[in-house]
Design a protein around this motif. Structure first.
Motif, PDB file in Angstrom:
ATOM      1  N   UNK A  14     -81.221  45.393  87.762  1.00  0.00           N
ATOM      2  CA  UNK A  14     -81.919  44.706  88.858  1.00  0.00           C
ATOM      3  C   UNK A  14     -80.977  43.764  89.611  1.00  0.00           C
ATOM      4  N   UNK A  15     -80.233  42.973  88.855  1.00  0.00           N
ATOM      5  CA  UNK A  15     -79.310  42.031  89.487  1.00  0.00           C
ATOM      6  C   UNK A  15     -77.926  42.639  89.706  1.00  0.00           C
ATOM      7  N   UNK A  16     -77.748  43.859  89.200  1.00  0.00           N
ATOM      8  CA  UNK A  16     -76.479  44.591  89.316  1.00  0.00           C
ATOM      9  C   UNK A  16     -75.316  43.731  88.814  1.00  0.00           C
ATOM     10  N   UNK A  17     -75.385  43.358  87.558  1.00  0.00           N
ATOM     11  CA  UNK A  17     -74.322  42.559  86.950  1.00  0.00           C
ATOM     12  C   UNK A  17     -74.144  42.954  85.495  1.00  0.00           C
ATOM     13  N   UNK A  18     -72.962  42.723  84.982  1.00  0.00           N
ATOM     14  CA  UNK A  18     -72.674  42.945  83.568  1.00  0.00           C
ATOM     15  C   UNK A  18     -73.056  41.679  82.799  1.00  0.00           C
TER      16      UNK A  18
ATOM     17  N   UNK B  40     -70.477  53.373  97.066  1.00  0.00           N
ATOM     18  CA  UNK B  40     -71.813  53.841  97.379  1.00  0.00           C
ATOM     19  C   UNK B  40     -72.253  53.321  98.742  1.00  0.00           C
ATOM     20  N   UNK B  41     -71.963  52.044  99.003  1.00  0.00           N
ATOM     21  CA  UNK B  41     -72.343  51.434 100.272  1.00  0.00           C
ATOM     22  C   UNK B  41     -71.674  52.119 101.444  1.00  0.00           C
ATOM     23  N   UNK B  42     -70.396  52.449 101.281  1.00  0.00           N
ATOM     24  CA  UNK B  42     -69.673  53.124 102.352  1.00  0.00           C
ATOM     25  C   UNK B  42     -70.245  54.513 102.596  1.00  0.00           C
ATOM     26  N   UNK B  43     -70.638  55.203 101.510  1.00  0.00           N
ATOM     27  CA  UNK B  43     -71.205  56.532 101.648  1.00  0.00           C
ATOM     28  C   UNK B  43     -72.523  56.475 102.407  1.00  0.00           C
ATOM     29  N   UNK B  44     -73.363  55.498 102.046  1.00  0.00           N
ATOM     30  CA  UNK B  44     -74.649  55.344 102.710  1.00  0.00           C
ATOM     31  C   UNK B  44     -74.458  55.029 104.178  1.00  0.00           C
ATOM     32  N   UNK B  45     -73.479  54.153 104.476  1.00  0.00           N
ATOM     33  CA  UNK B  45     -73.209  53.766 105.853  1.00  0.00           C
ATOM     34  C   UNK B  45     -72.758  54.985 106.671  1.00  0.00           C
TER      35      UNK B  45
ATOM     36  N   UNK C 231     -66.002  38.477  86.210  1.00  0.00           N
ATOM     37  CA  UNK C 231     -64.875  39.410  86.144  1.00  0.00           C
ATOM     38  C   UNK C 231     -65.320  40.823  85.787  1.00  0.00           C
ATOM     39  N   UNK C 232     -66.117  40.971  84.737  1.00  0.00           N
ATOM     40  CA  UNK C 232     -66.522  42.311  84.310  1.00  0.00           C
ATOM     41  C   UNK C 232     -67.354  43.010  85.378  1.00  0.00           C
ATOM     42  N   UNK C 233     -68.223  42.257  86.033  1.00  0.00           N
ATOM     43  CA  UNK C 233     -69.020  42.828  87.128  1.00  0.00           C
ATOM     44  C   UNK C 233     -68.117  43.277  88.260  1.00  0.00           C
ATOM     45  N   UNK C 234     -67.138  42.442  88.599  1.00  0.00           N
ATOM     46  CA  UNK C 234     -66.222  42.778  89.693  1.00  0.00           C
ATOM     47  C   UNK C 234     -65.399  44.023  89.378  1.00  0.00           C
ATOM     48  N   UNK C 235     -64.949  44.139  88.140  1.00  0.00           N
ATOM     49  CA  UNK C 235     -64.070  45.255  87.765  1.00  0.00           C
ATOM     50  C   UNK C 235     -64.837  46.562  87.619  1.00  0.00           C
ATOM     51  N   UNK C 236     -66.018  46.517  86.991  1.00  0.00           N
ATOM     52  CA  UNK C 236     -66.717  47.759  86.661  1.00  0.00           C
ATOM     53  C   UNK C 236     -67.856  48.126  87.604  1.00  0.00           C
ATOM     54  N   UNK C 237     -68.416  47.179  88.322  1.00  0.00           N
ATOM     55  CA  UNK C 237     -69.570  47.478  89.159  1.00  0.00           C
ATOM     56  C   UNK C 237     -69.326  47.324  90.646  1.00  0.00           C
TER      57      UNK C 237
ATOM     58  N   UNK D 167     -73.722  51.119  78.867  1.00  0.00           N
ATOM     59  CA  UNK D 167     -72.777  52.061  79.449  1.00  0.00           C
ATOM     60  C   UNK D 167     -71.432  51.930  78.767  1.00  0.00           C
ATOM     61  N   UNK D 168     -70.897  53.038  78.274  1.00  0.00           N
ATOM     62  CA  UNK D 168     -69.584  53.042  77.629  1.00  0.00           C
ATOM     63  C   UNK D 168     -68.539  53.408  78.682  1.00  0.00           C
ATOM     64  N   UNK D 169     -67.507  52.589  78.804  1.00  0.00           N
ATOM     65  CA  UNK D 169     -66.460  52.813  79.804  1.00  0.00           C
ATOM     66  C   UNK D 169     -65.094  52.775  79.136  1.00  0.00           C
ATOM     67  N   UNK D 170     -64.151  53.457  79.755  1.00  0.00           N
ATOM     68  CA  UNK D 170     -62.760  53.410  79.309  1.00  0.00           C
ATOM     69  C   UNK D 170     -62.027  52.335  80.095  1.00  0.00           C
ATOM     70  N   UNK D 171     -61.146  51.640  79.422  1.00  0.00           N
ATOM     71  CA  UNK D 171     -60.380  50.565  80.051  1.00  0.00           C
ATOM     72  C   UNK D 171     -58.906  50.858  79.853  1.00  0.00           C
ATOM     73  N   UNK D 172     -58.211  51.127  80.988  1.00  0.00           N
ATOM     74  CA  UNK D 172     -56.785  51.420  80.943  1.00  0.00           C
ATOM     75  C   UNK D 172     -55.998  50.508  81.857  1.00  0.00           C
ATOM     76  N   UNK D 173     -54.768  50.900  82.189  1.00  0.00           N
ATOM     77  CA  UNK D 173     -53.892  50.031  82.977  1.00  0.00           C
ATOM     78  C   UNK D 173     -54.406  49.795  84.385  1.00  0.00           C
ATOM     79  N   UNK D 174     -55.119  50.783  84.976  1.00  0.00           N
ATOM     80  CA  UNK D 174     -55.647  50.588  86.328  1.00  0.00           C
ATOM     81  C   UNK D 174     -56.674  49.468  86.348  1.00  0.00           C
ATOM     82  N   UNK D 175     -57.566  49.473  85.363  1.00  0.00           N
ATOM     83  CA  UNK D 175     -58.559  48.415  85.253  1.00  0.00           C
ATOM     84  C   UNK D 175     -57.912  47.112  84.790  1.00  0.00           C
TER      85      UNK D 175
END
Length: 263
Positions: free
Chosen positions: A15-19, A246-251, A233-239, A211-219
């Motif tokens: 709902x709040x779109x945050x980790x 998604x926003x750009x696609x919708x636009x 930080x986690x919200x910024x990196x993963x969400x 949600x299980x995610x992989x964390x590598x050098x890019x992240x």
């Protein structure tokens, strides 16, 4: 050396779109703690290489890089000391979750005057000086100080069981850790998780997603940048990246629809 990718389990409030927090093992926590050992120059260099900027550090970094060595810097100073500082590491080995940086014990190499080895009383005062660079000049006799000394690091005494352990890193691997959105680290427990849900006012458990995610050098580089600028930080990196895409696609879709209507 440890693996270059680790897994995290994220608890996300849709709902709040945050980790809300991440469930992590010792490898990810070791990586987070190792960030504290990085010189600011190294952090800035890593971000520069990935075309990222954090505040005004990049301007300061480029200022040093653009100044001529011969004209502006003293002859006894090396510009790379600021631009590419060597990371003095301990024997704790952590996952390689950032692009490789030059790690060295150079800062812990020490030298004394070459004249000390002669045994002459004339140079007895030379033994009072020590340098961390062999190019240094002895204040007493003006000779180079390139006789290397052996550095001995203090290690707290450990029992036999601990010294025989094959574990690496800073924290123990038998514990699961809870990493908050602002990178606060604490031991994982059911009570802590329930308390956090109440703290964040999460009433609808159906809105909570694992949600299980992989964390590598890019992240890793993205996290490094985010921890200098944000408390989520986690919200910024993963969400945030997903939201942007998604926003750009919708636009783009909405623009195409408008164009079709016009036609």
């Amino acid at each position: 050396m440890a693996a270059t990718k680790v897994s995290l389990k994220l608890l996300i409030d849709k709902k709040s779109h945050r980790v809300l927090f991440a469930e992590a093992d010792n490898k990810f926590v070791d990586f987070l703690f190792s960030i504290l050992t990085l010189p600011v120059g190294t952090v800035t260099m890593l971000l520069q290489e990935e075309k990222m900027q954090a505040g005004c550090l990049h301007s300061l970094y480029e200022s040093v890089d653009n100044l001529s060595d011969d004209i502006y810097f003293r002859p006894d100073q090396d510009k790379d000391f600021l631009l590419k500082p060597k990371v003095a590491i301990s024997d704790a080995r952590v996952p390689l979750l950032l692009p490789s940086v030059e790690q060295s014990y150079t800062a812990r190499n020490f030298y004394r005057c070459v004249q000390v080895n002669t045994g002459s009383a004339r140079y007895s005062n030379c033994g009072k000086y020590v340098a961390n660079d062999w190019r240094a000049i002895c204040p007493h006799c003006k000779s180079l100080m390139y006789t290397e000394l052996k550095y001995v690091e203090y290690r707290p005494p450990r029992d036999i069981k601990a010294s025989s352990s094959s574990e690496e890193g800073y924290v123990k691997g038998v514990i699961t850790y809870m990493v908050m959105d602002d990178l606060e680290v604490k031991p994982m427990s059911a009570i802590s998780a329930i308390t956090l849900l109440s703290k964040f006012n999460v009433m609808d458990l159906g809105a909570v997603e694992e949600k299980v995610v992989d964390f590598g050098t890019d992240k890793g580089v993205k996290l490094l940048k985010a921890c200098l600028q944000s408390k989520t930080v986690l919200t910024d990196v993963f969400l945030t990246a997903e939201t942007t895409i998604t926003g750009e696609s919708v636009k783009k879709k909405s623009v195409l629809v408008k164009r079709r209507r016009v036609v």
